[in-house]
Design an enzyme around this catalytic site. Sequence first.
Site, mmCIF file in Angstrom:
data_model
loop_
_atom_site.group_PDB
_atom_site.id
_atom_site.type_symbol
_atom_site.label_atom_id
_atom_site.label_comp_id
_atom_site.label_asym_id
_atom_site.label_seq_id
_atom_site.Cartn_x
_atom_site.Cartn_y
_atom_site.Cartn_z
ATOM 1 N N LYS A 1 0.882 -1.179 0.000
ATOM 2 C CA LYS A 1 0.000 0.000 0.000
ATOM 3 C C LYS A 1 0.912 1.220 0.000
ATOM 4 C CE LYS A 1 -1.825 3.087 1.856
ATOM 5 N NZ LYS A 1 -1.614 4.497 1.400
ATOM 6 N N GLU B 1 9.481 1.629 11.061
ATOM 7 C CA GLU B 1 10.520 2.644 10.805
ATOM 8 C C GLU B 1 9.809 3.983 10.841
ATOM 9 O OE1 GLU B 1 13.459 1.652 10.739
ATOM 10 O OE2 GLU B 1 13.589 -0.320 9.808
ATOM 11 N N CYS C 1 14.160 10.842 6.319
ATOM 12 C CA CYS C 1 13.954 10.412 7.707
ATOM 13 C C CYS C 1 15.204 10.599 8.538
ATOM 14 C CB CYS C 1 13.480 8.966 7.747
ATOM 15 S SG CYS C 1 14.609 7.820 6.970
ATOM 16 N N GLU D 1 9.475 16.863 14.473
ATOM 17 C CA GLU D 1 9.938 16.579 13.111
ATOM 18 C C GLU D 1 9.200 17.488 12.127
ATOM 19 O OE1 GLU D 1 8.740 12.867 11.180
ATOM 20 O OE2 GLU D 1 10.807 12.626 10.498
#
Length: 547
Positions: free
Chosen positions: A226, A301, A335, A433
């Site tokens: 997905k 992750e 990331c 973030e």
Amino acid sequence: MSTHPTTDTPRGEAAGSGAGPAGPGPGSGGIGTGPGGSGTGPGAARRGPDGLPAHLQHFIDGRLRDSAAGGVFEVLDPVSNQVYATAAAGQAEDVDAAVAAAARAFAEGPWPRMAARARARVLNRVADLVEARDARLAELETFDTGLPITQALGQAQRAAENFRFFADVIVAQADHAYQVPGRQLNYVNRRPVGVAGLITPWNTPFMLESWKLAPALAAGCTVVLKPAEFTPLSASLWAEIFTEAGLPEGVFNLVHGIGEEAGAALVAHPGTRLISFTGETTTGQIIFREAATHLKGLSMELGGKSPVVVFADADLDSAIDSALFGVFSLNGERCTAGSRILVQREVYDGFVERFAARARDIVVGDPADPRTEVGALVHPEHYARVMDYVEIGRGEGRLVAGGARPPHLPEGNYLAPTVFADVPPTARIFQEEIFGPVVAITPFADEDEALRLANGVRYGLAAYVWTADLTRGHRMAHAIEAGMVWLNSHNVRDLRTPFGGVKASGLGHEGGHRSIDFYTEEQAVHVTLGPVHPPRFGARAARAADS
Ligand code: NAD
């Protein structure tokens, strides 16, 4: 999403209303078959790569298809922010069909039962086909994500490398046997777990998909992918690549859709034994809760807010080059971005001045232009979130570069590389973030303070340490709460090493044999070598009755 600083905009605002696809009908879509160019898609999008499809379909059991209910969502390009395609919006029934196909391929098909060498041959063919599409992938990825073309080029090479690597790993896989001399032999029968659900984010989508697809397939699992709804374009390449490489039908299935619908259905489906997820921490937490019902295997992750720690004795030229690339490459949508730079006071002012001067000179522009170093952020929703952080940052630190849309780029999701200095550790731009070209710089006095600052956030994905004192460098590396540390070293990674974060940055590590461990289970088989001597329950009573 939930970390949005001011508003809580629902993901997938462009989700279709259930109307039929605007592009070619079922079975006729797919990459390279639709008309490209301005005005040919559902909206008046800017000119895209030749053969840009106007509609993207699921790939289930070896066939391209639309959603059973016919729903679609709209896909924008980040330069014009116009709709250039629709994609099938998967719902629970589409996920059902994909999981059923994958379960059939697992239970009845050849893939999980093939010799490792035979699977590796297919994976190597996949690698060749991926590699051969480097230029095509780069133009699609650049158009869909806003990544600069020079950084999108090479993504296919890296994706291909993942397939070659796991082809090698699976052929070299050896499992343990334990002998009790003369009495028992115990050995490990490693077998693929079953159907794996793979859920991926929108930054470097194709390459990140390969991180999951390659080990899952190498291990013998069958999969349902997905991809992220902001960037579904390149994922459709997998269907043609796997078909051409000879992967049996049903082994790879692709369901497009909104996270809260198609993604959630994949997580909730009792048929997916594993979920490998890369994305935001808040989404990971939701998935973790949902997966508990079926006790699924999870690999997570998640987000990061990684520190770059620069001591006064460091090679400042290399540290500045690496830190600039680390936070501004991939548009800052990375990331492992070093988005907090901690600099020792003795060299702080000079560092900030040089860093800001270089940041101001970074070329921001059309992602398709090879001179561009920072392109357009992926989506207007994400752009709004990043711009909100820039506004917050104005009240929290000293703006020394960027902070606004470059004047020569009045349209599109552009932000000049933005540098805030003197940022206190309590600031939101230090703690949260941002996932864009925005960096916070903070001074420190000594090693203790550097460590406190480095560890003073909820995340723990990566860290970068720059110092000429290697004893201190190792000490820092060992004390920093991060899954990966680069010491006097730019962010490059050996595929054998563990990849993953600690704290809010992830659960479980992938990379090398760890990925194979995740997609397989180790069954212990115990075999008696000599006479069998079990305790003889019931035998005593029978003897007593006889006497
Ligand atoms: P996201 O969490 O919003 O979405 C990731 C994927 O999850 C998408 O496919 C989305 O559709 C799906 N999803 C959303 N809600 C879901 C739900 N309720 N159930 C199931 N699936 C759902 O993340 P994003 O904005 O696409 O990506 C950016 C994030 O990814 C950043 O936080 C970044 O740090 C992280 N990331 C981490 C790594 C890593 O290796 N640690 C690598 C790349 C990106």
